[in-house]
Each structure stands twice: as C-alpha cells, then as structure tokens.
Design an enzyme around this catalytic site. Structure first.
Site, PDB file in Angstrom:
ATOM      1  N   GLU A 157       1.146   3.756   2.101  1.00 61.27           N
ATOM      2  CA  GLU A 157       1.829   4.209   3.420  1.00 61.27           C
ATOM      3  C   GLU A 157       3.257   3.510   3.453  1.00 61.27           C
ATOM      4  O   GLU A 157       4.020   4.162   3.798  1.00 61.27           O
ATOM      5  CB  GLU A 157       0.951   4.013   4.675  1.00 61.27           C
ATOM      6  N   CYS A 188      -5.713   1.608   6.109  1.00 60.29           N
ATOM      7  CA  CYS A 188      -6.368   0.358   6.486  1.00 60.29           C
ATOM      8  C   CYS A 188      -5.917  -0.109   7.830  1.00 60.29           C
ATOM      9  O   CYS A 188      -4.915   0.105   8.057  1.00 60.29           O
ATOM     10  CB  CYS A 188      -6.271  -0.826   5.544  1.00 60.29           C
ATOM     11  N   ALA A 247      -6.255  -8.862 -28.141  1.00 63.91           N
ATOM     12  CA  ALA A 247      -5.553  -8.262 -29.073  1.00 63.91           C
ATOM     13  C   ALA A 247      -6.446  -8.678 -30.396  1.00 63.91           C
ATOM     14  O   ALA A 247      -7.049  -9.575 -30.476  1.00 63.91           O
ATOM     15  CB  ALA A 247      -4.172  -9.204 -29.098  1.00 63.91           C
ATOM     16  N   ARG A 250      -1.038 -11.290 -16.058  1.00 66.22           N
ATOM     17  CA  ARG A 250      -1.509 -12.755 -15.576  1.00 66.22           C
ATOM     18  C   ARG A 250      -0.730 -12.869 -14.087  1.00 66.22           C
ATOM     19  O   ARG A 250      -1.395 -13.402 -13.210  1.00 66.22           O
ATOM     20  CB  ARG A 250      -0.692 -13.859 -16.342  1.00 66.22           C
ATOM     21  N   CYS A 256      -1.748  -0.913   7.186  1.00 62.91           N
ATOM     22  CA  CYS A 256      -1.038   0.324   7.362  1.00 62.91           C
ATOM     23  C   CYS A 256      -0.928   0.798   8.299  1.00 62.91           C
ATOM     24  O   CYS A 256       0.125   1.476   8.736  1.00 62.91           O
ATOM     25  CB  CYS A 256      -1.638   1.232   6.295  1.00 62.91           C
ATOM     26  N   TRP A 259       0.341 -14.347 -33.871  1.00 69.76           N
ATOM     27  CA  TRP A 259       0.331 -13.691 -33.152  1.00 69.76           C
ATOM     28  C   TRP A 259      -0.111 -12.195 -33.652  1.00 69.76           C
ATOM     29  O   TRP A 259       0.202 -11.895 -34.981  1.00 69.76           O
ATOM     30  CB  TRP A 259       1.743 -13.208 -32.343  1.00 69.76           C
ATOM     31  N   HIS A 287       0.805  -1.251   0.018  1.00 75.91           N
ATOM     32  CA  HIS A 287      -0.025   0.075  -0.094  1.00 75.91           C
ATOM     33  C   HIS A 287       0.941   1.297  -0.006  1.00 75.91           C
ATOM     34  O   HIS A 287       2.187   1.164   0.147  1.00 75.91           O
ATOM     35  CB  HIS A 287      -0.843  -0.085   1.300  1.00 75.91           C
ATOM     36  N   GLY A 305     -11.896 -15.927 -26.629  1.00 73.34           N
ATOM     37  CA  GLY A 305     -12.186 -15.482 -28.086  1.00 73.34           C
ATOM     38  C   GLY A 305     -13.649 -14.573 -27.952  1.00 73.34           C
ATOM     39  O   GLY A 305     -14.091 -14.218 -27.034  1.00 73.34           O
ATOM     40  N   PRO A 306     -13.922 -14.161 -29.293  1.00 76.22           N
ATOM     41  CA  PRO A 306     -14.889 -13.212 -29.255  1.00 76.22           C
ATOM     42  C   PRO A 306     -16.255 -13.391 -28.874  1.00 76.22           C
ATOM     43  O   PRO A 306     -17.104 -12.846 -28.297  1.00 76.22           O
ATOM     44  CB  PRO A 306     -14.997 -12.650 -30.735  1.00 76.22           C
TER      45      PRO A 306
HETATM   46  C1  AOF Z   1      -4.529   1.529   2.358  1.00 74.60           C
HETATM   47  N1  AOF Z   1      -3.263   2.102   1.328  1.00 74.60           N
HETATM   48  O1  AOF Z   1      -2.622   2.195  -0.498  1.00 74.60           O
HETATM   49  C2  AOF Z   1      -4.566   1.136  -0.164  1.00 74.60           C
HETATM   50  C3  AOF Z   1      -5.758   1.008   0.701  1.00 74.60           C
HETATM   51  O2  AOF Z   1      -6.465  -6.632  -0.856  1.00 74.60           O
HETATM   52  P1  AOF Z   1      -5.482  -5.451   0.071  1.00 74.60           P
HETATM   53  O3  AOF Z   1      -4.811  -5.873   1.530  1.00 74.60           O
HETATM   54  O4  AOF Z   1      -4.428  -4.738  -0.625  1.00 74.60           O
HETATM   55  O5  AOF Z   1      -6.495  -4.446   0.597  1.00 74.60           O
HETATM   56  C4  AOF Z   1      -7.159  -3.659   0.181  1.00 74.60           C
HETATM   57  C5  AOF Z   1      -8.214  -2.725   0.510  1.00 74.60           C
HETATM   58  O6  AOF Z   1      -7.189  -1.591   1.393  1.00 74.60           O
HETATM   59  C6  AOF Z   1      -8.896  -1.695  -0.111  1.00 74.60           C
HETATM   60  O7  AOF Z   1     -10.372  -2.347  -0.354  1.00 74.60           O
HETATM   61  C7  AOF Z   1      -9.042  -0.635   0.551  1.00 74.60           C
HETATM   62  O8  AOF Z   1      -9.913  -0.491   1.579  1.00 74.60           O
HETATM   63  C8  AOF Z   1      -7.753  -0.288   1.032  1.00 74.60           C
HETATM   64  N2  AOF Z   1      -6.847   0.266   0.265  1.00 74.60           N
HETATM   65  N3  AOF Z   1      -5.548   1.133   1.999  1.00 74.60           N
HETATM   66  O9  AOF Z   1      -4.307   2.221   3.582  1.00 74.60           O
HETATM   67  C9  AOF Z   1      -3.572   1.820   0.398  1.00 74.60           C
HETATM   68  N4  AOF Z   1      -4.713   1.035  -1.447  1.00 74.60           N
HETATM   69 ZN    ZN Z   2      -3.299  -0.176   3.830  1.00 80.09          ZN
END
Ligand code: AOF
Ligand code: ZN
Length: 387
Positions: A63, A90, A174, A206, A99, A192, A61, A325-326
């Site tokens: 932070e 979060c 593509a 992926r 975080c 390709w 994230h 595919g389409p």
């Molecule tokens: C933050 N800082 O940069 C972001 C946050 O699946 P995870 O663990 O990556 O968590 C995703 C959740 O975290 C997302 O639903 C949102 O609530 C939060 N995103 N939080 O502190 C971040 N991207």
């Molecule tokens: Zn976070």
C-alpha cells in the site's frame, strides 16, 4: 463488517486488475516469505495511476509503495479515489507502520480488497478500522486468492504453526553439478563453487534475515565471517548463530570477532551448545566474544534442532538463513524444518561429500523458479512438506 457491492462491469474490471496485481506480486514470493505476496493500485477516475508491491521481507508493504508511486505520477492527491489491494491492509504496526494509517492519511475514500488477512493480528480488523473511519470498503472475494499467490503464507498461519511457532528457515547452498557441496580437490577457484554474481546474491540474502545459522563443522573447515557486505545492506547485521554441541568453536575463529562499519557488519555471535558442555571452554568462548545458549540434546547427544529454533524464536528471529554443510543441512531437511530453498549449482563436475541430489526431485517442491545467476543455475522453491 458490511460489504459494499459494485456494479457487474466495474466488478469485472476490478477482478481483472486484482488478478494482474496478484501475478506481479507473486514474483516477489521468495523475497517476502513468510510474508504474503501483496499488490496494490491507486485509481483516479477509474484509471490506474500507480501500482506498488511488497518486495522485501521486513520492508515497505504494497500500500505505501503504491501511494508513493501515485505521488510520483503527478496526478493531484485530491483526485485519487480508490485503492485496490489484493489483501486486507494491516492495521497494527509491525516492522513497518500500519498500512491503514497510510491509507487514512492519503485521503482515499474507497478501498477494494480481495481477501481477508489470515494473520491472527488482522483478520478483518483492518477493514473494520477503515469502515469506522468512514471509508467505503468493498470485498471482492476470489478476485485473487492467497492459496494461489501465497500458499506459503497460509501454511505460516496454520493453527499448528501459530501454536508452536518457529522461524522461517531458508536453506541456501552452493553445489557442484553432482549435487556435492565441496568441489573436487584443486578445482573451483579456491573454494568457491558459485559465480561472483551468486556470491553477491548471498550478501543480499544475509541482509534480508534476522539470523544466519551454521554448524561448527563449517566454522572449523572454512572459518567464515558470516557478515553482510555490499551489495548486501551493512546497516542490517543478522545474528551469527553456530550449532556447536560440544563448544568446539576455535577461540580464534573469525566468526567470534566483532565487525561493524559502513562496508561490513556482523551481528552478535550466538553459540548453541548442549546443556552440560565443558565449563572451561564456555568461559573462554564468552571471553572471546560469544554468547552461549545451552539447550537440551536429542537422543544422539546432538543439540536439538527444534530446541534451537524455539530459542531463536524467543530471541525474536523470524526469518533465518541456513548456510551450512551437508550433514546439518540434511538434518534440517529430514526434520522438515526447511521452509524455502535457494540452490546454486556451479559449473563444476564431481565433488566431495554427500550429494544433495536425492532432495532435488521435482515432487518435493511447490512453486519453483529456475533461473540463472552468472554461470550458475539457481533453483528457488518452497518444499512441499512445509509444516
Ligand atoms: C499489508 N500489505 O503488502 C503485506 C501485508 O512483519 P511486517 O510488519 O512486514 O508485517 C507482516 C504482516 O503484515 C503479515 O503477517 C501480514 O499479515 C501483513 N502483510 N499487509 O497490509 C502488505 N505484505
Ligand atoms: Zn501493511
């Protein structure tokens, strides 16, 4: 939660910093969706010493990225006084540790955020936790709005979608200049359409998802591996999922073969069939390496896309790459199950099969990005009718 105010000059500076962070964070929108675009900055004595952003779904994230950059800045940790974040941090462990833990460990005493996190797991609890730990928390509402930098994340958290969740689907395809997914006979360096650079990008796509979804038509026509190779990260092996109503995947299909190693990795192969599909084939395919889900069919006897998405969600898939595919692609688009597109248009005229051109009118997309990849033109966007 009580909100701390700051003086008008300081608030104006913080607003402008938040706007800058928001603009930079938004650049990663297609890499992080359905997660929000988030930016953070560490201040020491009123000066920005480090910035960090959420750059890849499922990974670090904003932070911790900013705090790590602050360590590299050489400014002693005792001088870091403020963390400015575009979104509430979060407070519960997800794919990465919370975080709020990173913030508490950093010793920073003041946190400025611009918006509460609408994710039902958070919604104010991150700020409360920091306040209870004695930090000064300032909410500068409207500094940078999620509705501007990450509208996709608001849609992802809409009641309807939270009540009946389904994975985030990224349709990647593509096409020729005519919008067709198969090149004309004898053209296109083998089969390709896209350039080597775009094929490399696909490997990165992926390794950024939980599952790769395709149709049995593609398996029969191209015999794809659906594995992750360099420059993708082979330590990630998304499930390989085939929509196969009648269980007609050939027993010697490459997708059934286990692959693991340092240079190439393939996840488990899951075949999605209609309930009541042939029992003999069922046994033979399981012996050949597949896991089979039997789901309800739709009115035309095909396996239901909605049931497939429900099943994938229950298996833990949150971000899925649709490479098909389409015909199957059009079904996903028509049912509005596509949340994001990445379309590679190669330098090939003509083509075979249905054209995707009718899906590419500008009114269908929001926040699009047009760019190049080798000789291909690439369109990335969120379809307007998410939901
Ligand atoms: C933050 N800082 O940069 C972001 C946050 O699946 P995870 O663990 O990556 O968590 C995703 C959740 O975290 C997302 O639903 C949102 O609530 C939060 N995103 N939080 O502190 C971040 N991207
Ligand atoms: Zn976070």
């Amino acid at each position: 939660m009580t909100q701390t105010l700051c003086n008008p000059t300081q608030e104006a500076d913080l607003r402008s910093l938040l706007r800058e962070l928001g603009a930079e964070a938004e650049k990663f929108r297609f890499q992080v969706a359905p997660n929000p675009c988030v930016g953070a900055a560490v201040l020491a004595g009123g000066r920005v010493i480090a910035r960090g952003f959420h750059e890849h779904w499922g990974e670090q994230h904003a932070e911790p990225a900013a705090l790590k950059a602050a360590e590299r800045s050489g400014v002693p940790q005792s001088e870091w006084d403020t963390l400015v974040i575009t979104l509430e941090p979060c407070s519960s462990d997800g794919k990465t540790p919370a975080c709020t833990d990173h913030i508490l460990k950093s010793g920073i005493q003041r946190v400025v955020v611009s918006e509460l996190d609408p994710d039902p797991r958070h919604r104010g609890s991150g700020l409360e936790l920091l306040q209870q730990a004695g930090l000064e928390v300032t909410l500068i509402e409207g500094g940078v709005r999620l509705s501007e930098v990450a509208p996709h994340f608001l849609r992802w958290n809409e009641l309807e979608r939270v009540r009946r969740p389904r994975p985030w689907v990224i349709a990647k395809w593509a096409q020729t200049r005519a919008g067709q997914l198969t090149p004309p006979e004898g053209i296109g360096e083998g089969r390709w359409i896209s350039s080597a650079e775009s094929l490399d990008e696909v490997q990165q796509w992926r390794s950024s998802v939980d599952a790769i979804l395709t149709g049995v038509g593609t398996v029969r026509a191209d015999d794809p591996r659906m594995t992750v190779r360099a420059p993708g990260d082979p330590s990630k092996a998304p499930a390989r999922v085939v929509l196969d109503t009648e269980l007609s995947t050939p027993l010697d299909a490459t997708i059934l073969k286990p692959v693991s190693g340092t240079t190439e990795a393939g996840g488990p192969t899951w075949l999605i069939a209609r309930a009541g599909a042939d029992g003999v084939r069922h046994r033979a395919l399981v012996e050949a390496g597949a896991e089979i889900a039997q789901l309800k069919g739709n009115s035309s006897g095909q396996v239901s896309l909605r049931a497939t998405l429900d099943w994938l969600w229950d298996r833990g898939a949150r971000r899925v790459l649709l490479e098909c595919g389409p015909t199957l692609l059009e079904s996903f688009l028509r049912n509005r199950f596509v949340d994001q597109v990445c379309i590679y248009t190669g330098e090939i005229n003509g083509g075979r099969g249905p054209s995707m051109a009718e899906w590419l009118t500008p009114d269908r997309f929001t926040t699009r990005l047009d760019r190049s990849s080798g000789t291909d033109s690439v369109l990335e966007a969120f379809p307007r009718s998410l939901g």
